[in-house]
Structures are given as C-alpha cells and as structure tokens.
Design a protein around this motif. Structure first.
Motif, PDB file in Angstrom:
ATOM      1  N   UNK A  51      44.883  90.939  82.722  1.00  0.00           N
ATOM      2  CA  UNK A  51      44.506  92.308  82.652  1.00  0.00           C
ATOM      3  C   UNK A  51      45.731  93.208  82.060  1.00  0.00           C
ATOM      4  N   UNK A  52      47.048  92.740  82.573  1.00  0.00           N
ATOM      5  CA  UNK A  52      48.102  93.556  81.683  1.00  0.00           C
ATOM      6  C   UNK A  52      47.962  93.695  80.434  1.00  0.00           C
ATOM      7  N   UNK A  53      47.551  92.715  79.876  1.00  0.00           N
ATOM      8  CA  UNK A  53      47.402  92.648  78.134  1.00  0.00           C
ATOM      9  C   UNK A  53      46.356  93.829  77.671  1.00  0.00           C
ATOM     10  N   UNK A  54      45.217  94.240  78.468  1.00  0.00           N
ATOM     11  CA  UNK A  54      44.226  94.961  78.111  1.00  0.00           C
ATOM     12  C   UNK A  54      45.040  96.407  78.279  1.00  0.00           C
ATOM     13  N   UNK A  55      45.940  96.766  79.173  1.00  0.00           N
ATOM     14  CA  UNK A  55      46.697  97.860  79.417  1.00  0.00           C
ATOM     15  C   UNK A  55      45.809  98.974  79.691  1.00  0.00           C
ATOM     16  N   UNK A  56      44.656  98.563  80.455  1.00  0.00           N
ATOM     17  CA  UNK A  56      43.978  99.940  80.970  1.00  0.00           C
ATOM     18  C   UNK A  56      43.206  99.595  82.529  1.00  0.00           C
ATOM     19  N   UNK A  57      44.047  99.324  83.191  1.00  0.00           N
ATOM     20  CA  UNK A  57      43.820  98.964  84.649  1.00  0.00           C
ATOM     21  C   UNK A  57      43.408  97.526  85.033  1.00  0.00           C
ATOM     22  N   UNK A  76      44.136  83.704  75.191  1.00  0.00           N
ATOM     23  CA  UNK A  76      44.563  82.777  74.185  1.00  0.00           C
ATOM     24  C   UNK A  76      45.633  83.501  73.768  1.00  0.00           C
ATOM     25  N   UNK A  77      46.006  84.699  73.986  1.00  0.00           N
ATOM     26  CA  UNK A  77      47.229  85.283  73.622  1.00  0.00           C
ATOM     27  C   UNK A  77      48.323  85.568  74.651  1.00  0.00           C
ATOM     28  N   UNK A  78      47.885  85.161  75.925  1.00  0.00           N
ATOM     29  CA  UNK A  78      48.865  85.390  76.976  1.00  0.00           C
ATOM     30  C   UNK A  78      50.323  84.760  76.714  1.00  0.00           C
ATOM     31  N   UNK A  79      51.236  85.644  76.751  1.00  0.00           N
ATOM     32  CA  UNK A  79      52.645  84.926  76.351  1.00  0.00           C
ATOM     33  C   UNK A  79      53.679  85.991  77.316  1.00  0.00           C
ATOM     34  N   UNK A  80      53.847  85.792  78.503  1.00  0.00           N
ATOM     35  CA  UNK A  80      54.999  86.612  79.281  1.00  0.00           C
ATOM     36  C   UNK A  80      56.165  86.333  78.870  1.00  0.00           C
ATOM     37  N   UNK A  81      56.533  86.501  77.639  1.00  0.00           N
ATOM     38  CA  UNK A  81      58.205  86.208  77.356  1.00  0.00           C
ATOM     39  C   UNK A  81      59.082  87.098  77.801  1.00  0.00           C
ATOM     40  N   UNK A  82      58.816  88.350  78.095  1.00  0.00           N
ATOM     41  CA  UNK A  82      59.626  89.130  78.910  1.00  0.00           C
ATOM     42  C   UNK A  82      59.603  89.138  80.312  1.00  0.00           C
ATOM     43  N   UNK A  83      59.020  88.461  80.936  1.00  0.00           N
ATOM     44  CA  UNK A  83      58.856  88.210  82.503  1.00  0.00           C
ATOM     45  C   UNK A  83      60.108  87.711  83.001  1.00  0.00           C
ATOM     46  N   UNK A 312      54.392  95.091  82.032  1.00  0.00           N
ATOM     47  CA  UNK A 312      53.600  95.074  80.689  1.00  0.00           C
ATOM     48  C   UNK A 312      52.922  93.893  80.399  1.00  0.00           C
ATOM     49  N   UNK A 313      52.096  93.783  79.379  1.00  0.00           N
ATOM     50  CA  UNK A 313      51.298  92.421  78.811  1.00  0.00           C
ATOM     51  C   UNK A 313      52.619  91.305  78.724  1.00  0.00           C
ATOM     52  N   UNK A 314      53.791  91.783  78.184  1.00  0.00           N
ATOM     53  CA  UNK A 314      54.779  90.812  78.075  1.00  0.00           C
ATOM     54  C   UNK A 314      55.711  90.548  79.288  1.00  0.00           C
ATOM     55  N   UNK A 315      55.303  91.194  80.369  1.00  0.00           N
ATOM     56  CA  UNK A 315      55.972  90.799  81.462  1.00  0.00           C
ATOM     57  C   UNK A 315      57.265  91.539  82.001  1.00  0.00           C
TER      58      UNK A 315
END
Length: 447
Positions: A51-57, A76-83, A312-315
């Motif tokens: 849900x962090x990638x959707x960025x709307x709750x 399919x696009x989940x990539x938490x490279x900054x987590x 964020x969606x990138x972590x």
C-alpha cells in the motif's frame, strides 16, 4: 490499523477506548514482566507494505474496492531499495524511543517475512526478509522489538468477505470460504514469527470488529499459543478479549485508564498526519511540539506513546517525517529523564502544566509560559532544589508556609499557605516544551 473514516462505534469496537471486559472472559495470565514497557514510555510504529506504493492510505484496496489483480500491480513493482532498517533504528533511538513495532502483515495479507505458508511475501517478491532486517537493526541499537500482525487478510482465499473486504458487493460473497482453515493459517504464521526471530517483546494484533468477534480468530487459543511460545511477551487487547495492555488509537487519554477499578497498562498509538501508511498528498502533519506534549500527557497519565511513520514506496522516510523526528530527537536528548522511567504524580500541577515523576524528582512541563512567577500549590517545604532540565540552570523559589507579611513584595499576596513560588526568566527557553526538574524532600515526597 483501523480506517479513520469509519464511524466512532466501529472504532470503539476495535479497541480504541477501554472497553469493560465481557464477564465470561477471564483476564489473561500476566507476562513475566512489564517493567521494560513502563520504563520505555516511547516507541516507534512502522507501517510499510504494498500500500505504500499506492501512496494514498493503507486501506487503499478496501476504500477503492480493488480486485486482487488490480492490487497486484504493486506486488510486481515492489522494490524497497531505500528501506534501511539500520538508519531507521538509529533515528528511533536518537528520538528517545526505546522500542519499535513493525507491520509484519497488514490487512492486505502481504507479509514482510519469510513464510512457508504463502508466496505472498517480500522474500518471494524481492529476496529480502524485511522483518529480519528490522529485528536485527533494532536489537543492534538496544531497542525492544514488537510485531504488528493483522487479523484481517484480504488475500487469503478462506477469509470471509465482510464489510471491510475489498470484494464486498461482488460474487466473491457467495464463494465457499472456511475461517477454520484461515485460523490454522494465522496460528502457523504466529508460530513462524515467534520462533524464527528470537525473543520478541510485544505482539500488536489488529483488530476485532462487529462482523468478526473473538470467535472468528479463535482468540483464546491464539493467545494461549502466543503464551506457550513466548511466555514473557506483551499482547495487546485487539483480539476482542482482555490483553496485557490497551491501545487507544488516534485518541489521547487525559487520565489513567482503568478496568474494574484497577489501573491498566496502556499505549496511545498516533500518526504523524492521520494516515498509517505513506499518503503522499496528506500534508496534515502534527507539529513536533504537539507530539512532545502528547508524549508527556501519556506519561503523566501512566501510559506510553507509540508514534507511527509510514515509509515511502521505496522504503525511505519522507522529508517531513525525518524533520519531525529530528525535532523530537533534539528535545529528547535534553529531557529524556522526565519521560523514561517516569509516571504519574499525586501532586496537582498548576494550570497549563503537567507533572511526571521519577523517584524523588518531579518534572514540571510548561504548556504555556508564565510571566515571571509560577505558583505550585502544596509543594512548600517539599522541594530541595529546582532547575531547568535543558541546561541545568538553577531556578530560585520561595515557600509560602503561612500568609506573607503585609508589605512583603517578594511573593504575591494572594497565594494560599503551602504554595511554592518559582521565579522564572521573562524569555521562554528555546525548546519544544520547557521542563523544570524539582528535587523533592520532606514529608509526603517518598518515591
């Protein structure tokens, strides 16, 4: 967490306030020790997932009644490279937090840990066990570790469609589903979490609501399993049966919380901006000074504050969250002893102030800055020394054990006997919340 757009009755049903326990539900066996929890007082909550990638709750899939296929565009696009769990742990420790809780699985069913029971995990998606990274990083910084685990699961084929499910109002409501199989799945995952990551200090279940009560989760059996695996763990109250501590959500108690006349452990959980998961367009951030005040209010009422961030969606933490935590860290570096190991005081604070107490030290938190004199009822003859906590500078005071002489211009004439009067500078200290440390002495000041 609970969707804040729900009605108050739904929120209450999920454990936001302190419900009276049902008479046929026995209180749980207490854990080995709650001392660490009461000492810590301040914790970090981390909500991170697809849900962090959707960025709307974090409730985006339910709010938008999104199909699994549509939601899988995030998988399919989940990539938490900054987590960076190590940086997150350092930030938490520097902010004065003593424990941290991570969403191992939220309502969407996506797991941040390596589970043998599902492929719907960060390990399968990215090769990374984010729970492992989190646990190792927090322990390296000396923080206690807690796991959040959602009782809801919109991905599992046996979780029945209800009022919160994204597929409500579709043919999925007619599909045969078996909550017994889902309960077995939950128990299996709890076993994985509590046996695969070493000692875990806290387990935050979320949440029970009218359409699914304790029987839906097999609450008693689930709690017994947790106790069997980790006898000393703290378990919250959201299984629908009494827990070791209660969890008011987005609500700040103004007095100690009780059940049947007995005080209970509690932890207020709050967001920075009203959303638990990353919400890009939500700029309704709380001021750091307000958050510090909320922390002190919690401690003054015998509770904890669990403050949430949603990477964020990138972590990564967004700039506003980082700035807020930096400000809190600045205050905590100078004032932590008014929070850690502190609790309520029997003394009554003056208006626009809060007391916390730790042993023979009473901490006066000034919510509004007075003009030169501050009168503390009932403290005459009970204070040995007074100082500002941020810089250790002495504060002079006068005691009013009896009515002052008629021409005494050093102390106001209108204060009752027993008043202690502090003389403060005109300029307010440049800190988020000024704190005065009073060293107590004399009768009635025993720890």
């Amino acid at each position: 967490m609970v969707d804040n757009s729900q009605s108050i009755s739904a929120v209450n049903a999920s454990g936001v306030t302190v419900p009276d326990p049902a008479p046929d539900l026995a209180a749980p066996q207490p854990p080995a020790s709650t001392a660490w929890f009461e000492e810590a007082r301040f914790g970090l909550f981390v909500h991170f997932g697809l849900y962090s990638m959707a960025a709307r709750h974090e409730w985006v899939r339910s709010r938008e009644t999104m199909s699994q296929e549509a939601y899988d565009r995030y998988l399919h696009r989940f990539d938490p490279d900054l987590f960076d769990a190590r940086q997150l742990a350092r930030t938490a420790r520097e902010s004065g937090m003593r424990y941290a809780v991570l969403t191992t699985k939220h309502h969407d069913g996506f797991c941040l840990f390596d589970s043998a029971l599902t492929d719907y995990t960060s390990v399968r998606a990215t090769g990374r066990d984010l729970v492992r990274e989190f646990v190792d990083a927090m322990r390296a910084e000396g923080l206690r570790v807690g796991f959040y685990y959602s009782l809801l699961d919109w991905h599992h084929p046996d979780f029945t469609v209800d009022e919160h499910h994204p597929l409500r109002g579709t043919d999925a409501e007619k599909e045969p589903r078996d909550m017994a199989r889902y309960r077995a799945y939950m128990e299996g995952q709890i076993r994985e979490l509590l046996t695969g990551y070493g000692d875990i200090d806290l387990l935050f279940f979320d949440f029970t609501y009218p359409q699914k009560g304790p029987e839906a989760w097999g609450a008693e059996q689930l709690r017994s399993l947790v106790r069997e695996l980790r006898p000393g763990i703290l378990v919250n109250d959201r299984l629908g049966i009494p827990g070791d501590y209660v969890t008011p959500e987005q609500y700040q108690p103004d007095r100690p919380l009780e059940r049947d006349g007995e005080r209970v452990l509690w932890e207020a959980c709050h967001t920075l901006n009203g959303s638990w998961g990353y919400d890009r367009d939500n700029h309704d951030y709380k001021d750091p000074a307000l958050l510090v005040r909320m922390l002190v209010e919690s401690v003054a009422c015998g509770g904890n504050l669990l403050l949430n961030v949603g990477p964020t969606g990138r972590g990564a933490l967004d700039p506003r969250a980082r700035a807020t935590l930096r400000d809190i860290a600045g205050w905590s570096a100078l004032h932590s002893r008014s929070v850690h190991g502190a609790g309520p005081s029997a003394f009554t604070p003056p208006p626009n102030a809060l007391y916390t107490r730790r042993g023979r030290h009473l901490y006066l938190h000034l919510l509004a800055w007075p003009l030169k004199h501050l009168h503390l009822p009932g403290l005459a003859g009970r204070v040995r020394y007074a100082q500002f906590l941020h810089d250790g500078s002495e504060i002079r005071f006068q005691e009013m054990d009896q009515a002052p002489p008629e021409h005494n211009n050093l102390a106001p004439q209108s204060q009752p006997s027993g008043t202690l009067t502090l003389t403060l500078p005109i300029a307010r200290p440049d800190v988020l919340l000024p704190v005065i440390e009073l060293e107590l002495d004399g009768p009635g000041t025993e720890a």
